[in-house]
Design an enzyme around this catalytic site. Structure first.
Site, PDB file in Angstrom:
ATOM      1  N   LYS A  22       0.838  -1.203   0.000  1.00  0.00           N
ATOM      2  CA  LYS A  22       0.000   0.000   0.000  1.00  0.00           C
ATOM      3  C   LYS A  22       0.871   1.250   0.000  1.00  0.00           C
ATOM      4  O   LYS A  22       0.641   2.182  -0.774  1.00  0.00           O
ATOM      5  CB  LYS A  22      -0.894  -0.003   1.261  1.00  0.00           C
ATOM      6  CG  LYS A  22      -1.555   1.329   1.554  1.00  0.00           C
ATOM      7  CD  LYS A  22      -2.469   1.255   2.753  1.00  0.00           C
ATOM      8  CE  LYS A  22      -1.833   1.629   4.060  1.00  0.00           C
ATOM      9  NZ  LYS A  22      -1.528   3.069   4.223  1.00  0.00           N
ATOM     10  N   ASN A  23       1.866   1.269   0.874  1.00  0.00           N
ATOM     11  CA  ASN A  23       2.647   2.495   1.053  1.00  0.00           C
ATOM     12  C   ASN A  23       3.646   2.757  -0.072  1.00  0.00           C
ATOM     13  O   ASN A  23       4.311   3.788  -0.075  1.00  0.00           O
ATOM     14  CB  ASN A  23       3.366   2.484   2.410  1.00  0.00           C
ATOM     15  CG  ASN A  23       2.384   2.702   3.545  1.00  0.00           C
ATOM     16  OD1 ASN A  23       1.201   3.003   3.316  1.00  0.00           O
ATOM     17  ND2 ASN A  23       2.860   2.568   4.777  1.00  0.00           N
ATOM     18  N   CYS A 117      -5.664  12.708  12.571  1.00  0.00           N
ATOM     19  CA  CYS A 117      -6.203  11.381  12.322  1.00  0.00           C
ATOM     20  C   CYS A 117      -6.122  10.631  13.635  1.00  0.00           C
ATOM     21  O   CYS A 117      -5.549  11.129  14.603  1.00  0.00           O
ATOM     22  CB  CYS A 117      -5.480  10.659  11.203  1.00  0.00           C
ATOM     23  SG  CYS A 117      -3.918   9.997  11.672  1.00  0.00           S
ATOM     24  N   ARG A 122      -0.215  14.413  13.186  1.00  0.00           N
ATOM     25  CA  ARG A 122       0.382  14.208  11.862  1.00  0.00           C
ATOM     26  C   ARG A 122       0.393  15.451  10.968  1.00  0.00           C
ATOM     27  O   ARG A 122      -0.258  15.491   9.915  1.00  0.00           O
ATOM     28  CB  ARG A 122      -0.310  13.035  11.158  1.00  0.00           C
ATOM     29  CG  ARG A 122      -0.220  11.783  11.962  1.00  0.00           C
ATOM     30  CD  ARG A 122      -0.855  10.605  11.291  1.00  0.00           C
ATOM     31  NE  ARG A 122      -0.014  10.008  10.272  1.00  0.00           N
ATOM     32  CZ  ARG A 122      -0.368   8.911   9.602  1.00  0.00           C
ATOM     33  NH1 ARG A 122      -1.515   8.334   9.828  1.00  0.00           N
ATOM     34  NH2 ARG A 122       0.450   8.399   8.715  1.00  0.00           N
ATOM     35  N   PRO A 123       1.155  16.470  11.354  1.00  0.00           N
ATOM     36  CA  PRO A 123       1.243  17.670  10.514  1.00  0.00           C
ATOM     37  C   PRO A 123       2.015  17.420   9.214  1.00  0.00           C
ATOM     38  O   PRO A 123       2.647  16.372   9.059  1.00  0.00           O
ATOM     39  CB  PRO A 123       2.015  18.656  11.402  1.00  0.00           C
ATOM     40  CG  PRO A 123       2.728  17.834  12.397  1.00  0.00           C
ATOM     41  CD  PRO A 123       1.969  16.557  12.558  1.00  0.00           C
ATOM     42  N   VAL A 124       1.938  18.383   8.282  1.00  0.00           N
ATOM     43  CA  VAL A 124       2.673  18.264   7.009  1.00  0.00           C
ATOM     44  C   VAL A 124       3.618  19.450   6.833  1.00  0.00           C
ATOM     45  O   VAL A 124       3.966  19.813   5.713  1.00  0.00           O
ATOM     46  CB  VAL A 124       1.719  18.150   5.788  1.00  0.00           C
ATOM     47  CG1 VAL A 124       1.044  16.791   5.743  1.00  0.00           C
ATOM     48  CG2 VAL A 124       0.689  19.260   5.785  1.00  0.00           C
ATOM     49  N   ASP A 311       4.107   0.510  12.209  1.00  0.00           N
ATOM     50  CA  ASP A 311       2.979  -0.179  11.571  1.00  0.00           C
ATOM     51  C   ASP A 311       2.889  -1.661  11.964  1.00  0.00           C
ATOM     52  O   ASP A 311       1.955  -2.340  11.556  1.00  0.00           O
ATOM     53  CB  ASP A 311       3.078  -0.058  10.041  1.00  0.00           C
ATOM     54  CG  ASP A 311       2.683   1.329   9.544  1.00  0.00           C
ATOM     55  OD1 ASP A 311       2.158   2.129  10.339  1.00  0.00           O
ATOM     56  OD2 ASP A 311       2.905   1.615   8.348  1.00  0.00           O
ATOM     57  N   ARG A 407      -9.030  -0.695   4.295  1.00  0.00           N
ATOM     58  CA  ARG A 407      -8.218   0.392   3.751  1.00  0.00           C
ATOM     59  C   ARG A 407      -6.841  -0.125   3.355  1.00  0.00           C
ATOM     60  O   ARG A 407      -6.247   0.377   2.398  1.00  0.00           O
ATOM     61  CB  ARG A 407      -8.014   1.494   4.798  1.00  0.00           C
ATOM     62  CG  ARG A 407      -9.174   2.462   4.929  1.00  0.00           C
ATOM     63  CD  ARG A 407      -8.734   3.655   5.751  1.00  0.00           C
ATOM     64  NE  ARG A 407      -7.402   4.071   5.350  1.00  0.00           N
ATOM     65  CZ  ARG A 407      -6.467   4.538   6.161  1.00  0.00           C
ATOM     66  NH1 ARG A 407      -6.710   4.710   7.428  1.00  0.00           N
ATOM     67  NH2 ARG A 407      -5.280   4.880   5.705  1.00  0.00           N
TER      68      ARG A 407
HETATM   69  C1  UD1 Z   1       4.035   6.817   6.665  1.00  0.00           C
HETATM   70  C2  UD1 Z   1       3.208   5.594   6.363  1.00  0.00           C
HETATM   71  C3  UD1 Z   1       2.552   5.082   7.634  1.00  0.00           C
HETATM   72  C4  UD1 Z   1       3.607   4.866   8.720  1.00  0.00           C
HETATM   73  C5  UD1 Z   1       4.473   6.106   8.893  1.00  0.00           C
HETATM   74  C6  UD1 Z   1       5.642   5.871   9.841  1.00  0.00           C
HETATM   75  C7  UD1 Z   1       2.483   5.985   4.079  1.00  0.00           C
HETATM   76  C8  UD1 Z   1       1.372   6.315   3.143  1.00  0.00           C
HETATM   77  N1  UD1 Z   1       2.187   5.966   5.385  1.00  0.00           N
HETATM   78  O1  UD1 Z   1       3.145   7.820   7.144  1.00  0.00           O
HETATM   79  O2  UD1 Z   1       1.911   3.837   7.314  1.00  0.00           O
HETATM   80  O3  UD1 Z   1       2.958   4.587   9.946  1.00  0.00           O
HETATM   81  O4  UD1 Z   1       5.016   6.509   7.643  1.00  0.00           O
HETATM   82  O5  UD1 Z   1       6.403   4.801   9.424  1.00  0.00           O
HETATM   83  O6  UD1 Z   1       3.588   5.708   3.659  1.00  0.00           O
HETATM   84  N2  UD1 Z   1       5.724  14.679  10.993  1.00  0.00           N
HETATM   85  C9  UD1 Z   1       5.677  16.044  11.243  1.00  0.00           C
HETATM   86  N3  UD1 Z   1       5.649  16.917  10.195  1.00  0.00           N
HETATM   87  C10 UD1 Z   1       5.647  16.494   8.903  1.00  0.00           C
HETATM   88  C11 UD1 Z   1       5.698  15.102   8.642  1.00  0.00           C
HETATM   89  C12 UD1 Z   1       5.736  14.216   9.702  1.00  0.00           C
HETATM   90  O7  UD1 Z   1       5.660  16.462  12.394  1.00  0.00           O
HETATM   91  O8  UD1 Z   1       5.612  17.336   7.994  1.00  0.00           O
HETATM   92  C13 UD1 Z   1       5.773  13.711  12.109  1.00  0.00           C
HETATM   93  C14 UD1 Z   1       4.510  12.871  12.216  1.00  0.00           C
HETATM   94  O9  UD1 Z   1       3.502  13.527  12.960  1.00  0.00           O
HETATM   95  C15 UD1 Z   1       5.028  11.618  12.905  1.00  0.00           C
HETATM   96  C16 UD1 Z   1       6.454  11.491  12.335  1.00  0.00           C
HETATM   97  O10 UD1 Z   1       6.804  12.779  11.844  1.00  0.00           O
HETATM   98  O11 UD1 Z   1       5.101  11.800  14.282  1.00  0.00           O
HETATM   99  C17 UD1 Z   1       6.599  10.491  11.222  1.00  0.00           C
HETATM  100  O12 UD1 Z   1       5.581  10.690  10.277  1.00  0.00           O
HETATM  101  P1  UD1 Z   1       5.734  10.312   8.734  1.00  0.00           P
HETATM  102  O13 UD1 Z   1       6.939   9.463   8.521  1.00  0.00           O
HETATM  103  O14 UD1 Z   1       5.603  11.542   7.927  1.00  0.00           O
HETATM  104  O15 UD1 Z   1       4.447   9.406   8.496  1.00  0.00           O
HETATM  105  P2  UD1 Z   1       3.628   9.348   7.181  1.00  0.00           P
HETATM  106  O16 UD1 Z   1       4.551   9.573   6.036  1.00  0.00           O
HETATM  107  O17 UD1 Z   1       2.396  10.157   7.287  1.00  0.00           O
END
Ligand code: UD1
Length: 428
Positions: A22-23, A117, A122-124, A311, A407
């Site tokens: 999926k990822n 979520c 989970r910010p971006v 995960d 999902r």
């Molecule tokens: C991806 C995976 C998810 C997995 C996660 C961690 C996909 C589609 N999803 O999610 O299955 O659980 O990696 O292995 O590939 N963070 C920030 N700011 C940002 C981005 C991240 O603060 O801009 C934080 C997140 O809140 C979290 C950490 O960084 O605490 C890691 O998150 P991240 O690796 O980005 O997870 P995803 O990519 O969303």
């Protein structure tokens, strides 16, 4: 809402086919937006999240066809609406992966903020920080990230980017954006997950210049355009890991066809320490176990790849619940990823949570056992842990709200039934 009914107590024997990841499939569907030429993805899993991503890109004017054998053909030549609306992003955070490709190819993108979520905020911010370092002008308004190139620019500009933390989708988004930028981009503190490497291989097949994927420093030399490709999605290591835990808990002897043991080192090490036999065999992984109550509970901390994956935390915790002895599990990636604990406790598990740490007392060394009950799935991997617990609990377990499971797991109950589990879907 569909439910799963599981009658516990059967050992598992036979073979399971591991689906595409999926990822990896989700970013790779977005990578197809980087070119006007047709892209073919093979081994795409049948998942709700994949359907959501296809809906998202079709909504942009992209032609996408999905065949029942896992082949998806995408033609983004007609892309006319570089937007990811809230209605779709809210159901799947990975929609944010459209930002990098849209911005790189069209010089503009409007993508909804994903919001919170269940497993954490989970910010971006790191995605935004990286795109801005490449010159994008990004404003956040009315819940949307509105990104464009500065006046007079035709391409993003390569940059050196160090993310504040290791982020998987952040690394993917920036890597995709950098493929069409002018000059060199260096991503420091990059995520090293196998899905990043798989995406990089696809981008390279499209003509991108990338090196260092699979390490914490990725170098991308931007090119003017990318072309079409055919790419096979890597096997899902989390699905494989989930089946490893299921067989470890229920007992049995199963071969996971297409499973990649080399992508699961941290999980396999813990399973072996617990007393499970796991071997890489040609074209897959073989797992043999005498069942959870013969095993020894194992502590671990979730970390970025190649550490123990967040995960897999819930599924391994289910195994610990029925093993012998105590184990401490620390979740370091997400702040709220113990929602399965209350449900496992309803099945008779002994777990105490203090912040990011859970202490599990396996019932394997006592006369108590897990006993079937109705439990509720709260997120994708939590659902899988309840299924594993249900496979060993006495009597009947009903797992409610399995839309979470759908999902991210391709035909999980059919695959489990195929190796001897007594499990059925109840459609309401
Ligand atoms: C991806 C995976 C998810 C997995 C996660 C961690 C996909 C589609 N999803 O999610 O299955 O659980 O990696 O292995 O590939 N963070 C920030 N700011 C940002 C981005 C991240 O603060 O801009 C934080 C997140 O809140 C979290 C950490 O960084 O605490 C890691 O998150 P991240 O690796 O980005 O997870 P995803 O990519 O969303």
């Amino acid at each position: 809402m569909d439910k799963l009914l599981i009658r516990g107590g059967r050992a598992l024997h036979g073979e399971v086919l591991v689906s595409g990841a999926k990822n990896a499939a989700l970013p790779e569907l977005c990578a197809a937006l980087l070119t006007a030429e047709p892209v073919t993805l093979l081994n795409v899993p049948q998942l709700q999240d994949v359907s959501t991503m296809l809906k998202l890109i079709r909504n942009m004017g992209v032609a996408a066809e999905r065949a029942s054998d896992g082949t998806v053909r995408i033609d983004a030549s007609g892309l006319n609406t570089p937007e990811a609306p809230y209605e779709l992003v809210k159901t799947m955070r990975a929609s944010v992966l459209a930002l990098g490709p849209l911005l790189a190819r069209f010089g503009e993108a409007t993508v909804s903020l994903p919001g919170g979520c269940a497993i954490g905020s989970r910010p971006v911010d790191q995605h935004i920080k990286g795109m801005a370092a490449m010159g994008a002008e990004i404003v956040v308004e009315h819940g949307y990230m509105i990104a464009k190139l500065p006046q007079g620019w035709t391409r993003l500009k390569g940059a050196r980017i160090t993310t504040d933390m290791v982020t998987v989708t952040g690394t993917e988004n920036l890597m995709m954006a950098a493929t069409l930028a002018e000059g060199e981009t260096v991503l420091e503190n990059a995520a090293q997950e196998p899905e990043i490497s798989d995406l990089a291989e696809m981008l390279i097949a499209m003509g991108a210049h990338i090196e260092g994927h699979g390490t914490s420093r990725i170098r991308i030399e931007g090119v003017e355009r990318l072309h079409g490709c055919t790419h096979r999605v890597v096997a899902d290591r989390i699905e494989a890991g989930t089946f490893l835990c299921a067989v470890a808990a229920a007992g049995g002897d199963v071969v996971l066809r297409h499973g990649r043991a080399d992508h699961l080192d941290a999980v396999i090490d813990k399973l072996r320490e617990a007393g499970v036999q796991v071997q890489a065999v040609e074209g897959g992984i073989r797992v043999q176990s005498a069942g959870g109550n013969t095993l020894k509970a194992q502590g671990f901390r979730t970390t970025e790849y190649p550490g123990f994956p967040t995960d897999m935390q819930a599924q391994f915790m289910a195994l610990n619940c029925i093993a012998q002895g105590m184990a401490t599990v620390a979740e370091t990636i997400f702040e709220n990823r113990f929602m399965h604990v209350n449900e496992l406790v309803r099945l008779g598990a002994k777990i105490q949570v203090d912040g990011k740490v859970a202490v599990i007392e396996g019932v394997g060394s006592t006369t108590s056992r897990l006993s079937g009950a109705t439990v509720m799935a709260t997120d994708l991997r939590a659902s899988a842990s309840l299924v594993i617990a249900g496979l060993v609990a006495d009597g009947e377990t009903v797992v409610d709200r399995i839309y979470h499971l759908d999902r991210g797991y391709d035909c999980m109950e059919a695959k489990l039934r195929g190796i001897g589990a007594d499990i059925e879907r109840i459609t309401a």
